[in-house]
Every structure is written in structure tokens, then in C-alpha cells.
Design a protein around this motif. Structure first.
Motif: not given
Length: 274
Positions: A102, A106-107, A109
Motif C-alpha cells: 500500500d 501510494a508513494r 502511483p
């Protein structure tokens, strides 16, 4: 009379004490002022010697040529995230969990695929389960895994290239499989302020761009292996165009950023003509 003398004497003693005290007070103020100024000057001199005020030499950070300045402006927003991703993957040496996945997505994309294999190379986890671009052929990561070094593999599918960054993971000290993170390098180019002016060359593989007018075959024909033995940047002439380039490594694998030179004569000492 005696009373008067006593009062007079008392007043005189009081006045004398007051005057003497005032003299000491006046002298003390002068001495304190002088000492304070001396201490202030001494501290200022000592502080300037021990902790000098910072001075920024703006000329020291100027580029030697407009070609280098152009390339730096174009590739820095691309190379920064790629370097961060490489470090993020390199820091994981055990079987990754959901939290790690995750945080990765998130970091970063622009990452399009994450896969994990067992020690035999069989995929035991992949996200997304049904990717848009299928793996066109087996991904072969060649390395001595005791070195614990990042390696890359590029899969050239019909829908475009997919660059995979891979590293081993372990259980205790035993090799347990591979972690692979894939993305389309052209998606990274979109982070550049002018994507169409920046290209990435995969020596021996392909040339990636976002609409740049380039001769891909001629750029791949440059003997990059020989150039990279002694140089990590320079200028080449391919056909009638000059390109300023800089090599960056992911693990041990080189990838070359390049852009058309704006002033070829500025880097005449680093020309290679092909």
C-alpha cells in the motif's frame, strides 16, 4: 549641643557613606560598561571564528554549459522519483506484506505492477492480478543473490516497454524468492517539464520518448558499452544532431538520459561522432 553634634556627626557619616557608595556605584557602572563592551566584542570575534556566518556562492552552482543546464532541468524531476523507488525496493529484504504494498503504490502511483515469486521463480503474488500489459516472455534476473544487488529487466511487449526493478528476499539467511516492481518508463517521462524533449536510452534495448523526433536505431547504434567504461556524461553527434547525455545506474544496469544540445560548441571537448 551634644545632641546637635551627634546628629551632625551622624549626618556627616551618612553623607560620607552615601558619597563613597555613590563613587563606588559610579565607578562600577563605568567598569561594567567597559567590561560588557569588551566581552561583546570578544564574543563577536570568537563566534565569527568558531561559527562563521554562512555565505552562499551562487556562482559555484552554475552549469558549465547551457546543454548541461537544459538536461538537468528536464531529467531531475524524472530521476528523483526513480531513485526513490530503487531505494524503497532495495530496503526490503523479507517477504513484503500488505502495508508495504500500500505504501509503495501510494508513494509511486506510476508503478503499474508488483509481483513476488518463490525461490523457483513461480509467481505467488501479483498486483493487479490481471494487468493491462501481459508479460511477453519470462523475466530473467541474472545475478549472484548473495550480493543482494538490484537488477533490472525490460519487457518489450506490443503495448510498450515495462521496466522491472527486482531484488531477492530472504527467510533468515536463505534465499526465498524475488520482488519485482514494474512500470512503463514513458510514464516517468511525463514528470519532466517538457517530456517531448527528454529521451531515455536503454543500451542494447530500446529508446523511450514522449513524441521526440529522434532516430532510435542510430541512437542504439552508439557503442554505449565502450563509452560508459570511462564516462558517465558527454555529448554525441548522431546524424546531424548533437545530444547531451548522462548515465544513471539502477543497481548495475545503466540507463542514459539525453536531450538535443542547444549549443553544441559549448561542449566541443566531449564530442563523440557516430
Amino acid at each position: 549641643m551634644g545632641v546637635r553634634c551627634f546628629i551632625y556627626g551622624t549626618n556627616m557619616r551618612y553623607i560620607c557613606l552615601l558619597v563613597i557608595g555613590q563613587l563606588f556605584l559610579t565607578a562600577g557602572c563605568g567598569m561594567w560598561t567597559s567590561t560588557k563592551e569588551y566581552a561583546k566584542d570578544s564574543w563577536g570575534t570568537t563566534k565569527a571564528y568558531i561559527d562563521p556566518p554562512p555565505q552562499i556562492d551562487v556562482d559555484n552552482y552554475q552549469f558549465e554549459s547551457p546543454n548541461q543546464e537544459k538536461l538537468a532541468r528536464l531529467f531531475t524531476p524524472v530521476d528523483g522519483p526513480l531513485t526513490s523507488l530503487s531505494r524503497f525496493v532495495d530496503d526490503k529484504d523479507t517477504l513484503p506484506g500488505v502495508d508495504w504494498l500500500d505504501l509503495l503504490l501510494a508513494r509511486f502511483p506510476w508503478v503499474s505492477r508488483v509481483l513476488v515469486t518463490d525461490e523457483n521463480g513461480t509467481i505467488i503474488f501479483m498486483q493487479p492480478e490481471i494487468p493491462v500489459k501481459k508479460i511477453s516472455k519470462p523475466l530473467v534476473f541474472k545475478g549472484v543473490w548473495r550480493d543482494i544487488q538490484l537488477l533490472t529487466v525490460v519487457d518489450y511487449s506490443d503495448l510498450g516497454p515495462e521496466l522491472y526493478i527486482g531484488r531477492p528476499y530472504f527467510q533468515d539467511t536463505r534465499f526465498n524468492g524475488l520482488i519485482g516492481v514494474g512500470f512503463d518508463p514513458r510514464a516517468l517521462l511525463s514528470l519532466s517539464p517538457e517530456p517531448s524533449k527528454l529521451i531515455i536510452i536503454h543500451p542494447g534495448g530500446g529508446v523511450w520518448s514522449r513524441g521526440a523526433d529522434i532516430d532510435k536505431e542510430a541512437l542504439l547504434a552508439v557503442p554505449w558499452k565502450e563509452l560508459l567504461k570511462e564516462n558517465v556524461f558527454g555529448q554525441i553527434k548522431v546524424g546531424e544532431k548533437h545530444y547531451t547525455w548522462l548515465a544513471r545506474y539502477v543497481g548495475k544496469d545503466p540507463y542514459v538520459y539525453a536531450t538535443e544540445s542547444v549549443a553544441p560548441e559549448a561542449d566541443v571537448d566531449s564530442w563523440w561522432s557516430f
